[in-house]
Design an enzyme around this catalytic site. Structure first.
Site, PDB file in Angstrom:
ATOM      1  N   GLY A  16       0.798  -1.222   0.000  1.00 38.57           N
ATOM      2  CA  GLY A  16       0.000   0.000   0.000  1.00 38.57           C
ATOM      3  C   GLY A  16       0.831   1.272   0.000  1.00 38.57           C
ATOM      4  O   GLY A  16       2.071   1.253   0.006  1.00 38.57           O
ATOM      5  N   GLY A  21       3.359   3.904   5.290  1.00 38.64           N
ATOM      6  CA  GLY A  21       3.967   3.126   4.201  1.00 38.64           C
ATOM      7  C   GLY A  21       4.712   4.029   3.229  1.00 38.64           C
ATOM      8  O   GLY A  21       5.823   3.715   2.779  1.00 38.64           O
ATOM      9  N   LYS A 189       1.845   0.632  23.460  1.00 35.07           N
ATOM     10  CA  LYS A 189       1.246   1.426  22.368  1.00 35.07           C
ATOM     11  C   LYS A 189      -0.263   1.162  22.315  1.00 35.07           C
ATOM     12  O   LYS A 189      -1.061   2.078  22.087  1.00 35.07           O
ATOM     13  CB  LYS A 189       1.920   1.061  21.033  1.00 35.07           C
ATOM     14  CG  LYS A 189       1.323   1.768  19.822  1.00 35.07           C
ATOM     15  CD  LYS A 189       1.677   3.241  19.796  1.00 35.07           C
ATOM     16  CE  LYS A 189       0.937   4.115  18.806  1.00 35.07           C
ATOM     17  NZ  LYS A 189       0.595   3.675  17.526  1.00 35.07           N
ATOM     18  N   ASN A 197      -7.946   6.822  21.039  1.00 35.88           N
ATOM     19  CA  ASN A 197      -8.766   6.606  19.844  1.00 35.88           C
ATOM     20  C   ASN A 197     -10.274   6.582  20.128  1.00 35.88           C
ATOM     21  O   ASN A 197     -11.014   7.374  19.538  1.00 35.88           O
ATOM     22  CB  ASN A 197      -8.291   5.369  19.089  1.00 35.88           C
ATOM     23  CG  ASN A 197      -6.885   5.558  18.534  1.00 35.88           C
ATOM     24  OD1 ASN A 197      -6.077   6.253  19.136  1.00 35.88           O
ATOM     25  ND2 ASN A 197      -6.577   4.972  17.403  1.00 35.88           N
TER      26      ASN A 197
HETATM   27  O1  PAF Z   1      -4.186   6.106  15.823  1.00 32.98           O
HETATM   28  C1  PAF Z   1      -3.671   7.238  15.945  1.00 32.98           C
HETATM   29  O2  PAF Z   1      -4.240   8.265  15.567  1.00 32.98           O
HETATM   30  C2  PAF Z   1      -2.285   7.344  16.551  1.00 32.98           C
HETATM   31  O3  PAF Z   1      -1.778   6.053  16.778  1.00 32.98           O
HETATM   32  C3  PAF Z   1      -2.221   8.165  17.840  1.00 32.98           C
HETATM   33  C4  PAF Z   1      -0.932   7.840  18.553  1.00 32.98           C
HETATM   34  C5  PAF Z   1      -3.381   7.915  18.760  1.00 32.98           C
HETATM   35  C6  PAF Z   1      -2.097   9.638  17.530  1.00 32.98           C
HETATM   36  O4  PAF Z   1      -3.218  10.174  16.908  1.00 32.98           O
END
Ligand code: PAF
Length: 307
Positions: A16, A21, A189, A197
């Site tokens: 992609g 990428g 992470k 999110n």
């Molecule tokens: O998914 C995302 O947007 C990113 O991984 C993060 C770290 C939350 C920053 O917007």
């Protein structure tokens, strides 16, 4: 552009042309690696203007090839959404031989188990990066933030393969760290994504707004729940550390909309199943209740189905 590696660099294929990428493709070109982007459809104009962190503009023509007809490669990078990993690898299955190294790089967890099962003979790497990149249109790439990158082999790999691959990957998005057990870095992470999110998507706000007082109780509850699941998994970590990590990313990406916010806004499938869904699934296995994560999972899933 010169090849800075001391040996013939492996041929790289990138699935992609998403933001990360494309950034990796740009870095490969700068380092003199032979690289191709595997795409579903060839576009007539595949030039790209890249603005790097110093504000310098670069013009390049990425080497693209159809995913159904890839040129030979040694190293396959898969920086796609978590739910696309298995479908794209299945599409490439007839071109994948056991010597080729596969690198998974995406938000969320849960794909490595699936990929290991489908490609048991391939050396497999899981990676996570905090580099930032934006692709406002198909021909424009903006490098928005320097980060760091974590890698780890999933399973036993021979020394020759490690020696050939690790320097190539380490040079791409430095500084790079190689872990014996990459899962701790992936969980850290995951915790950041499980905080930022869903909250940014549900409340329809930029990341930075989550620093506001009104969101702190929710953030603490999420971190408490995730720290419990991580600890039950054998990764001893405090809720305070997860909270600190999330607050740092909220500050560093204050002006950005999270990927989940954007996915819901543009009626795309989100990665909720691989982020909050993964937390809930592991919590369930470990008999460790995570009611607030469960609630956010349901809320985002509902918002997705309304779209
Ligand atoms: O998914 C995302 O947007 C990113 O991984 C993060 C770290 C939350 C920053 O917007």
């Amino acid at each position: 552009m010169q090849n800075n590696t001391p040996w013939p660099a492996p041929k790289v294929a990138i699935v992609g042309q998403g933001a990360i990428g494309s950034l990796i493709g740009f870095k490969c070109q700068k380092l003199g690696y032979e690289v191709q982007h595997l795409v579903r459809r060839q576009r007539q104009q595949s030039y790209c203007t890249v603005t790097d962190l110093a504000g310098k503009t670069h013009h390049l023509t990425p080497n693209t090839g159809l995913i159904t007809q890839p040129q030979q490669f040694d190293l396959l990078l898969v920086p796609v959404k978590a739910y696309q990993v298995l479908p794209v690898l299945r599409q490439l299955q007839s071109f994948i031989t056991p010597q080729q190294v596969i690198v998974l790089l995406h938000n969320g967890m849960g794909t490595t188990e699936q990929v290991k099962e489908s490609f048991p003979n391939n050396p497999l790497i899981a990676a996570t990066t905090s580099y930032g990149a934006l692709k406002p249109d198909a021909n424009t790439l903006i490098e928005t933030g320097k980060g760091h990158t974590h890698f780890g082999w999933l399973g036993q790999v021979d020394t020759a393969t490690k020696q050939a691959i690790e320097p190539v990957l380490s040079a791409l998005l430095p500084p790079s760290y190689w872990h014996q057990d990459i899962n701790l870095a992936l969980w850290k992470k995951l915790a950041i994504n499980a905080v930022i999110n869903p909250l940014s998507a549900i409340h329809n706000v930029r990341n930075g707004e989550l620093a506001d007082h009104q969101y702190q109780r929710d953030i603490s509850t999420l971190c408490d729940e995730i720290a419990k699941v991580m600890t039950a998994q054998g990764y001893s970590i405090s809720s305070a550390e997860l909270n600190k990590n999330a607050q740092q990313v909220i500050a560093a990406t204050a002006n950005n909309y999270s990927s989940m916010h954007q996915d819901l806004k543009f009626n795309r499938k989100s990665e909720i199943e691989f982020i909050t869904g993964y937390v809930c699934a592991k919590a369930n296995e470990l008999n460790c209740p995570v009611p607030f994560n469960q609630r956010l999972l349901e809320q985002v899933t509902r918002l997705e189905s309304v779209n």
